[in-house]
Design an enzyme around this catalytic site. Sequence first.
Site, PDB file in Angstrom:
ATOM      1  N   HIS A 270      -0.091   4.392  -5.581  1.00  0.00           N
ATOM      2  CA  HIS A 270       1.136   4.044  -6.306  1.00  0.00           C
ATOM      3  C   HIS A 270       1.596   2.631  -5.932  1.00  0.00           C
ATOM      4  O   HIS A 270       1.815   1.779  -6.804  1.00  0.00           O
ATOM      5  CB  HIS A 270       2.223   5.080  -5.965  1.00  0.00           C
ATOM      6  CG  HIS A 270       3.534   4.851  -6.645  1.00  0.00           C
ATOM      7  ND1 HIS A 270       3.912   5.525  -7.782  1.00  0.00           N
ATOM      8  CD2 HIS A 270       4.565   4.015  -6.347  1.00  0.00           C
ATOM      9  CE1 HIS A 270       5.122   5.120  -8.158  1.00  0.00           C
ATOM     10  NE2 HIS A 270       5.547   4.200  -7.300  1.00  0.00           N
ATOM     11  N   GLU A 271       1.726   2.384  -4.636  1.00  0.00           N
ATOM     12  CA  GLU A 271       2.185   1.061  -4.200  1.00  0.00           C
ATOM     13  C   GLU A 271       1.149  -0.011  -4.530  1.00  0.00           C
ATOM     14  O   GLU A 271       1.499  -1.155  -4.814  1.00  0.00           O
ATOM     15  CB  GLU A 271       2.486   1.061  -2.697  1.00  0.00           C
ATOM     16  CG  GLU A 271       3.558   2.064  -2.242  1.00  0.00           C
ATOM     17  CD  GLU A 271       4.860   1.991  -3.008  1.00  0.00           C
ATOM     18  OE1 GLU A 271       5.176   0.920  -3.566  1.00  0.00           O
ATOM     19  OE2 GLU A 271       5.560   3.027  -3.086  1.00  0.00           O
ATOM     20  N   HIS A 274       1.903  -1.314  -7.948  1.00  0.00           N
ATOM     21  CA  HIS A 274       2.954  -2.340  -7.899  1.00  0.00           C
ATOM     22  C   HIS A 274       2.381  -3.671  -7.399  1.00  0.00           C
ATOM     23  O   HIS A 274       2.691  -4.741  -7.918  1.00  0.00           O
ATOM     24  CB  HIS A 274       4.072  -1.903  -6.936  1.00  0.00           C
ATOM     25  CG  HIS A 274       5.001  -0.855  -7.492  1.00  0.00           C
ATOM     26  ND1 HIS A 274       5.696  -1.027  -8.660  1.00  0.00           N
ATOM     27  CD2 HIS A 274       5.365   0.372  -7.010  1.00  0.00           C
ATOM     28  CE1 HIS A 274       6.462   0.048  -8.892  1.00  0.00           C
ATOM     29  NE2 HIS A 274       6.264   0.914  -7.900  1.00  0.00           N
ATOM     30  N   GLU A 300       7.085   0.071 -12.827  1.00  0.00           N
ATOM     31  CA  GLU A 300       6.781   1.475 -12.556  1.00  0.00           C
ATOM     32  C   GLU A 300       5.615   1.958 -13.425  1.00  0.00           C
ATOM     33  O   GLU A 300       4.864   2.846 -13.023  1.00  0.00           O
ATOM     34  CB  GLU A 300       8.047   2.308 -12.810  1.00  0.00           C
ATOM     35  CG  GLU A 300       8.074   3.647 -12.132  1.00  0.00           C
ATOM     36  CD  GLU A 300       8.149   3.587 -10.604  1.00  0.00           C
ATOM     37  OE1 GLU A 300       8.484   2.527 -10.043  1.00  0.00           O
ATOM     38  OE2 GLU A 300       7.829   4.622  -9.980  1.00  0.00           O
TER      39      GLU A 300
END
Lengths: 506, 506
Positions: A270-271, A274, A300
Site C-alpha cells: 500500500h505505502e 503512494h 489513494e
Amino acid sequence: MSSTDFTVQLDGFKQLVRKINHYNEAVGLMYWDLRTGAPRKGVEQRSEVIGELSTEVFRMSVSDEMGCYLDFFMQHHNLNQLDEVSRKMVLECKKDYDRSKKIPEKKYQEYVILTSQAETAWEEAKEESDFAKFQPYLEKIVKFNQEFVELWGYEGNKYNTLLDMYEPGMTVEKLDEVFGKLRSEVVPLLAEIQKSGQQPDLSCLKQEFDVDKQKAFSRFMLGELNYDFAAGRLDETVHPFATGLNPGDVRITTRYLKEDVVSALFGTIHECGHALYEQNISKDLAGTNLCSGTSMGIHESQSRFWENKIGRSHEFWSKYFRKLQETFPGQFDEINVDTLYKAINHTEPSLIRIEADELTYNLHIMIRYEIEKGLIDGDIQVANLPKVWNAKYKEYLGIEPQNDSEGVLQDVHWSGGSFGYFPSYALGNMYAAQFLHKMEEDILDFDNLVADGNFKPIKNYLTEHIYQYGKLLDPNEIVQKVTGEELNPQYLVDYLKNKYKSIYGL
Amino acid sequence: MSSTDFTVQLDGFKQLVRKINHYNEAVGLMYWDLRTGAPRKGVEQRSEVIGELSTEVFRMSVSDEMGCYLDFFMQHHNLNQLDEVSRKMVLECKKDYDRSKKIPEKKYQEYVILTSQAETAWEEAKEESDFAKFQPYLEKIVKFNQEFVELWGYEGNKYNTLLDMYEPGMTVEKLDEVFGKLRSEVVPLLAEIQKSGQQPDLSCLKQEFDVDKQKAFSRFMLGELNYDFAAGRLDETVHPFATGLNPGDVRITTRYLKEDVVSALFGTIHECGHALYEQNISKDLAGTNLCSGTSMGIHESQSRFWENKIGRSHEFWSKYFRKLQETFPGQFDEINVDTLYKAINHTEPSLIRIEADELTYNLHIMIRYEIEKGLIDGDIQVANLPKVWNAKYKEYLGIEPQNDSEGVLQDVHWSGGSFGYFPSYALGNMYAAQFLHKMEEDILDFDNLVADGNFKPIKNYLTEHIYQYGKLLDPNEIVQKVTGEELNPQYLVDYLKNKYKSIYGL
C-alpha cells in the site's frame, strides 16, 4: 511592463515558492524522524522547531511579497504569458493565499489550539469509550468549520468547499451519485455472499510469523514492485505511512505484527503505491508547489491499486506463492495458491474501518460521508452522533457497535477537523478500478505481466499517464486524460462483482 | 530606559537566539540523516534545504535586529543588569556578530565556494597521492585565512585568533609551553619502549568478529556507561560522530568492521563521552546559544576520558572481560585480562593520526600545530609542505611517509580551512588526564568504581563540575574550577609514564 520585469517577477515568485518548499521538506524530515525513532526526551523541543518552521511557511504563503506576486500574475495578460507549470504554480498559491487570508488570524489560532486539545480529548474519550467527553470539542470544531465555509464561500452545498481541500473539483452532487450507485450494488452483493454461508479457510493466516522474515519479505516485495531504494528507505513505525520529502527521497514505513503476516505485507505494498507516485513525479516539478500527488483520492487510488488490484490478485500470488513458502518454511506447505488467494480476500461486515476488506470498506466511508454532510449543513447534531452512527452501521453493514470506542470514536480525523477527507479513500478505490479497466485495454497481456512479476510496464504506464504530472493536472483532468471519461463507479462495481462472485462461487 | 523596556528587549533577544537555535537543530537533524542512510538521489535537493536554512541562520546572526539588541546590551549598565546566563548569551552573540560582520560578504562567499571545491580536490589528490593537485587550493585557503586574521584582528601571534575559534582563550604562548613539555617527556618514553624491544601479544585482536555481536556489545556498553537511550539513539555510519540536536536528543553513530573489534568498541565509547557531555547540559540552557560543549578541547577531553582513561584501563576490563568472552564465544578463551589490556594499549610510531595510540597521538598533533603556525605567519610555504611534513614525522616519530596520501594529504581539515582545530585533540588528552587526577582525589575508591562498572558517581561528578555548564563557562574557567589550576600537561605526562612503564615493564 517590459519582458525583463516579467522575468524578474517570475524568478522572484519561483524563488519564494522554492523557499517554502525547502522549509516544508525540513519539516517533513522532522515528522518522519519523530515517527521512526526520535528519542522521547527530545520531542518537546523538536515540536517547537517544527512549529517555528511551519509558522514561517504560513507567513511566507500569506506574506505581502506573495500577495504582490499573485496580484501581478493573476492579471489576465500576465497569467496568459506564463508557461503551463508556472501558471499552475500561481493558481495553487492563489488558492492557498485566499484560503488563509479569509480566516482572521486570531480565529485561526483559536482553532489550532482547539484541535490540538481535541486530539488529546479524543484519545481519552476513545480509551474510556465515552463520547460525552469528546462531544464539546467536536461541537466547537464543527462550528468553526461552518464559519470557515461561510468565510471561504461555497458553490452549491457547503460541504463542497471542504471536499475541495482534499479532492479539487469534487462535489456533493457527484459523490451522492457515485456513492448511491456503489451502495446499490455492494449491499446486495454482500448480502448474497453472507446468505451463501461460505467462508474461506483462514487458518493459514492464523499462525505466528517471524518478524525478521516478514521484514525480508517486505523488502523483497518493494524491489519487485520497482520501488527505488536509491530514492527512499524502509523503516518501522507504529502507524505506517509514506512521505515524499523530495522526488529523490520518498520514504516508506511499515509495522510488523508477529500474529498477522498480512498486515505488514499489504501495508508495505500500500505505502509502496503512494511512494511510486511520488518517486516518479517529473523532475521538472522538483522544488515547486506541484511536486506531490494531485489529490488525496488519486494518491489513494495508487496505494489501493498496488495493494488490492495487484497485490490481492490471483495472478500476483501465482508468481509469489512459492517465494512466500520459501520465506516461511513449513508455514504454507499445507495449502495452495487458491486457498491463500481466498483467505486474503475474504469479506465480512465489520465495525472498524481500517480493518475492513476491499468490498465492505466503501460502506464505512459512505457512513462517514453522510454524517459529515449532515454535520456541516446542520441536519445532524453532534450530540446525536453515537445514535446516528450506530443506526447507519446497522443499516449499511447489518451490525452495530457495542460501544463508542468501536463506533463513532474509532477515527482520529474529526478531532483534527478534517471534514471532507474520508471520501478520498472510497474515491481511491473507484479511481483505481477505472484505471485498471483502462490499463487492461491498453497494456497487452496485463494479467500475464502480473503473473510474471513484470511490473515495469505497469509502473511506466502509470508514470506516463499519472505520476509525472504531480499537481500539474487536477484529479478530474487526470481521470479524463487516462480513461476518456470522468469518475465512473461502474468499474469498481464490475470489478468487485467479478472478483467476489468468483471467490464465493456465486 | 524603564525596566519594562529592558524586559521587552531581553525577551526579544532571547526569542531571536531561540529561533536561531531552532534552525540549527533542523539543520543538525538533516546532517545526521545524510550520514545515516538518506537516499542518494535526494541528497542534491536536501543540500539546497540545508543551504537555505543555514543562510537564514547566518542572516539572523548578523541582522539589524541582532545588531540593535547587541548595541543595547553591550552598554555597560545594561550588561551589568543581566543575569549570568543572559550575559553570556549576549557575549557569545557579540563574538559571532563581530566575526561575521568583519568579513565582506563577497569575500566570504568566495571562500565558501573555494573550500567546497577544495574538498573535492583534496579527495582526488589523496586518491592519487599527488599533493600538487591540492596545492593551489590550499595556497588560496591559507591566503584567505591570513586575510581573515587581519580583518578580525589578533593579539600576540596571528594564529591565536584561529585557535580562539575552537578553544576560546587558548594562545600560541600557552600551547608552545604545554606541547614543549609533553614532547620532551613523550619522545624519550617512546624511545625507551622501542629500545626495550617488547611487543604485546596482539593475536587476540587479529580475528574476525561477528558484526551483530559487535553491535550488541556496543549497545550494552552504552547502557553501562549511563548513555540515556531515551535521549538519544545509536546508528551506523562511515565516519562515526556524536551530535547533540537538543539536550533530549543526542545521537551516536558507530562503524563496525568485521576484522577489527577494537574500532567499533572504542569508537562507541569515544562518541559516548561526547554524548554524555551534551545529554547532561543544564536544561536551563536549552534553546540558548550556550547549550553545547564549551570548546572542542573540553569536548574532546570527555570523549578521550571515557575512551582511554576509563575504557582502556585495567580496572575496566577486570569488570568486562567476561562479558567480552561471552559475547564472542571461543574468541577470547585462550587469553586473560592482562593480555587484552596490553593488546589494546600497545604503542608504536605510525603514520596515520586517526589510527595512532594514546601515547603517540599527541606527536601527530604537534606536527600539525607547528605547520599551521608556520603557514599562517608565512614561515612555511604550502609548496614545501610534503617535505616539511615528512621531515617532522622523521623527527618526532622516527618514521617517514612513503607518499603524500599517507603523509600530508591524510586529513580533511585543511581543505575546509579549519586551521586551529587540530590542537583540540591533544588539549583533550591533557584536560582528561588533569580531570582524572582530580577525580581520583575527590572520588573515594575511584578505581573500584570502575572495576565495579559503577560509573554513575563519575558521570555525576562530571555533570556537576563540567557538563551542566555548557558554554556558560569558558574552557579555562572550567579547568580552574574543577582542578584549581590552569591547563597543566604534567598530569598527562605522569599518566602516560605510569601506564606505559607498567605495561612495558620498564
